[in-house]
Motif scaffolding. Structure first.
Motif, short mmCIF file in Angstrom:
data_model
loop_
_atom_site.label_atom_id
_atom_site.label_comp_id
_atom_site.label_asym_id
_atom_site.label_seq_id
_atom_site.Cartn_x
_atom_site.Cartn_y
_atom_site.Cartn_z
N GLY A 194 47.51 47.54 43.49
CA GLY A 194 48.03 46.45 45.18
C GLY A 194 48.23 47.36 46.00
O GLY A 194 47.26 46.70 47.48
N VAL A 195 49.50 47.14 45.93
CA VAL A 195 50.06 47.93 47.40
C VAL A 195 49.37 49.40 47.52
O VAL A 195 49.42 49.33 48.96
CB VAL A 195 51.49 48.26 46.82
N THR A 196 48.65 50.33 46.83
CA THR A 196 47.83 50.61 47.43
C THR A 196 46.56 50.94 47.62
O THR A 196 46.49 51.76 48.88
CB THR A 196 47.67 52.22 46.27
N LEU B 137 41.29 48.48 52.37
CA LEU B 137 41.00 47.42 51.50
C LEU B 137 41.78 46.07 51.75
O LEU B 137 42.99 46.28 51.98
CB LEU B 137 40.89 47.56 49.59
N ASP B 138 40.92 45.29 51.91
CA ASP B 138 41.90 44.37 51.54
C ASP B 138 41.62 42.62 50.56
O ASP B 138 41.69 44.01 49.65
CB ASP B 138 40.44 43.07 53.11
N LEU B 139 42.47 41.77 50.85
CA LEU B 139 42.56 41.58 49.67
C LEU B 139 41.48 40.91 48.14
O LEU B 139 41.51 41.43 46.82
CB LEU B 139 43.53 39.97 50.10
N LEU B 140 40.76 40.32 49.02
CA LEU B 140 39.37 40.32 47.95
C LEU B 140 38.89 41.15 47.58
O LEU B 140 38.54 41.54 45.74
CB LEU B 140 37.94 39.47 48.72
N GLN B 141 38.71 42.43 47.99
CA GLN B 141 38.15 43.87 48.03
C GLN B 141 39.16 44.71 46.47
O GLN B 141 38.94 44.94 45.08
CB GLN B 141 38.08 44.82 48.36
N THR B 142 40.76 44.42 46.27
CA THR B 142 41.39 44.89 46.11
C THR B 142 41.47 44.12 44.63
O THR B 142 41.33 44.75 42.89
CB THR B 142 42.87 44.85 46.58
N CYS B 143 41.58 43.15 44.46
CA CYS B 143 41.74 41.94 43.33
C CYS B 143 40.19 42.52 42.49
O CYS B 143 40.21 42.41 41.54
CB CYS B 143 41.92 40.12 43.62
N ALA B 144 38.80 42.09 43.03
CA ALA B 144 37.68 42.52 43.10
C ALA B 144 37.77 43.49 41.96
O ALA B 144 37.07 44.39 41.25
CB ALA B 144 36.90 42.31 43.95
N LEU B 145 37.99 45.00 42.51
CA LEU B 145 38.37 46.75 41.44
C LEU B 145 39.11 46.17 40.26
O LEU B 145 38.49 47.12 39.75
CB LEU B 145 38.68 47.30 43.08
N VAL C 161 36.57 46.61 37.56
CA VAL C 161 36.47 48.26 37.75
C VAL C 161 37.98 48.18 36.07
O VAL C 161 37.46 48.81 34.67
CB VAL C 161 37.06 48.55 38.76
N PHE C 162 38.76 47.58 36.58
CA PHE C 162 39.73 47.70 35.18
C PHE C 162 40.34 48.66 34.71
O PHE C 162 40.10 49.14 33.73
CB PHE C 162 39.27 46.58 34.65
N THR C 163 40.04 49.38 35.20
CA THR C 163 40.30 51.27 34.83
C THR C 163 41.38 52.18 35.23
O THR C 163 41.24 52.14 36.87
CB THR C 163 39.37 52.08 34.40
N GLY C 164 42.94 51.92 35.45
CA GLY C 164 43.71 52.25 35.67
C GLY C 164 43.77 53.46 36.53
O GLY C 164 43.95 53.93 38.32
N ALA C 165 43.28 54.37 36.01
CA ALA C 165 43.35 55.83 36.71
C ALA C 165 42.55 55.87 37.60
O ALA C 165 42.30 56.00 38.64
CB ALA C 165 42.40 56.68 35.28
N SER C 166 40.59 54.79 37.31
CA SER C 166 40.13 55.29 37.88
C SER C 166 39.95 55.01 39.36
O SER C 166 39.62 54.87 40.04
CB SER C 166 38.50 55.08 37.55
N TYR D 201 44.95 43.28 31.58
CA TYR D 201 43.65 42.40 31.78
C TYR D 201 44.57 41.07 32.91
O TYR D 201 44.50 41.29 33.83
CB TYR D 201 42.55 42.10 30.76
N VAL D 202 45.43 40.03 31.97
CA VAL D 202 45.52 39.78 32.05
C VAL D 202 46.58 39.61 33.35
O VAL D 202 47.12 39.74 35.22
CB VAL D 202 46.47 38.19 31.82
N LEU D 203 47.94 39.93 32.55
CA LEU D 203 48.94 41.24 33.83
C LEU D 203 48.44 41.66 35.03
O LEU D 203 49.32 41.75 36.03
CB LEU D 203 50.14 41.88 33.09
N TRP D 204 47.35 42.70 34.32
CA TRP D 204 47.27 43.66 35.70
C TRP D 204 45.90 42.95 36.80
O TRP D 204 46.85 43.36 38.17
CB TRP D 204 46.19 45.01 35.39
#
Length: 258
Positions: free
Chosen positions: A60-62, A68-76, A80-85, A167-170
Motif C-alpha cells: 500500500g505504501v509503495t 497510484l491513488d487509494l482506489l487503484q491501490t486497493c483494486a490491485l 490481482v492478488f499476487t504480491g510479486a506481480s 486475502y483478508v489480511l493482504w
C-alpha cells in the motif's frame, strides 16, 4: 513282498521374505503418512497467512508512493492478488516506466500461478462451480501449504484457510498502508520507497533452495541491474525473465554431455 510306504516329502520351507519384497506387497496407502489433524493444518495455514498478509502494508505504501491513488491501490490487491506481480507493477511505474510495459512484466511474473493451478486442480478436485472462485487464491503460499499436506482433505483445508486469511489480511493492510502513505505525503522523504523491494526480497529469499534457483536469481539480478541504465523502465524486468530458460537450457546441455 510288502511294499514299503514312501513317507510324504516334507514341505519345502519358503525362503525368508526380504524386506523389500514386503514393502512391495504393502499397499501404497498404508505407507503414506497418517492423516494430519485438522488443528495442525489450520495452525500452519494461519501462520503462513498472517506472516505474508501483513506485507500488504508495504505494498500500500509503495503503490501510493509510485503515484497510484487509494482506489487503484486497493483494486490491485482485490483483483490481482499476487504480491510479486503487484510489487513489480508499481516498481516499474515508480521508475517512470510505460504502464503497458509495467503491466506486461507483472503479467509474465504471474504466469507461474497457472502452473500451480494445473497441479492443484488434480490435488483438490474441487467442484466445477467452485473452481473460478478458488482460482483467485492460487498463489505461492496457498500452493505450498496445500501440496505439503498428506491427504486431500488436509490439502483442501490448508488451501482454504491460507487463502482466506491471506486475502483478508493482504487487502486490509493494503488499505492501511495506502491511507498512511497519503497521510504522511512524500514517502521518499521517510525512506518508505525501499519497503516494496525489501519485502519482495524477503519473500523471494526462502524460495532459493537449489543451485538452479540461485543461478536463475543471480542471472536475473545481473540482467535487470545491468540493463537498467540503457533500457526504458520496466523493460529490464522483462529481459530478466529470460534468466530462467537460459539457466535451464545450460543445465540441460550439461546433463546431455554427461
Amino acid at each position: 513282498m510288502a511294499e514299503r510306504s514312501i513317507p510324504p516329502s516334507a514341505p519345502t520351507a519358503a525362503p525368508p521374505a526380504r524386506a523389500d519384497d514386503a514393502e512391495q506387497r504393502t499397499p501404497t496407502a498404508a505407507r503414506q503418512d497418517p492423516a494430519k489433524p485438522d488443528r495442525a493444518v489450520v495452525r500452519d495455514s494461519l501462520g503462513v497467512g498472517v506472516a505474508v498478509g501483513l506485507s500488504g502494508f508495504a505494498f500500500g505504501v509503495t503503490s501510493v508512493g509510485a503515484g497510484l491513488d487509494l482506489l487503484q491501490t486497493c483494486a490491485l490487491s482485490l483483483l490481482v492478488f499476487t504480491g510479486a506481480s503487484q510489487f513489480a507493477l508499481v516498481g516499474a511505474l515508480a521508475a517512470g516506466g510505460n504502464p503497458f510495459t509495467a503491466a506486461a512484466g507483472a503479467f509474465f511474473l504471474g504466469t507461474r500461478n497457472a502452473f500451480y493451478g494445473m497441479r492443484l486442480s488434480q490435488l483438490l478436485a474441487l467442484p466445477r462451480a467452485v473452481r473460478p472462485f478458488a482460482a483467485q487464491w492460487v498463489i505461492d503460499e496457498t500452493a505450498a501449504v496445500a501440496l505439503a499436506q498428506p491427504t486431500r482433505r488436509a490439502a483442501r483445508l490448508g488451501f482454504t484457510v491460507t487463502g482466506l486469511t491471506l486475502y483478508v489480511l493482504w487487502n486490509l493492510t493494503t488499505l492501511v498502508g495506502a491511507l498512511g502513505a497519503e497521510a504522511i505525503g512524500d514517502t521518499d522523504a521517510w525512506g518508505l520507497d525501499a519497503a516494496g523491494p525489501a519485502v519482495f526480497l524477503a519473500l523471494l529469499a526462502p524460495m532459493l533452495r537449489s543451485t538452479t534457483d540461485r543461478a536463475v536469481a543471480g542471472l536475473a539480478v545481473v540482467l535487470g541491474l545491468g540493463l537498467l541504465p540503457v533500457l526504458p523502465a520496466g523493460v529490464p524486468v522483462l529481459v530478466a525473465a529470460l534468466a530462467a530458460p537460459a539457466v535451464l537450457w545450460l543445465r540441460g546441455r550439461r546433463e546431455v554431455r554427461r
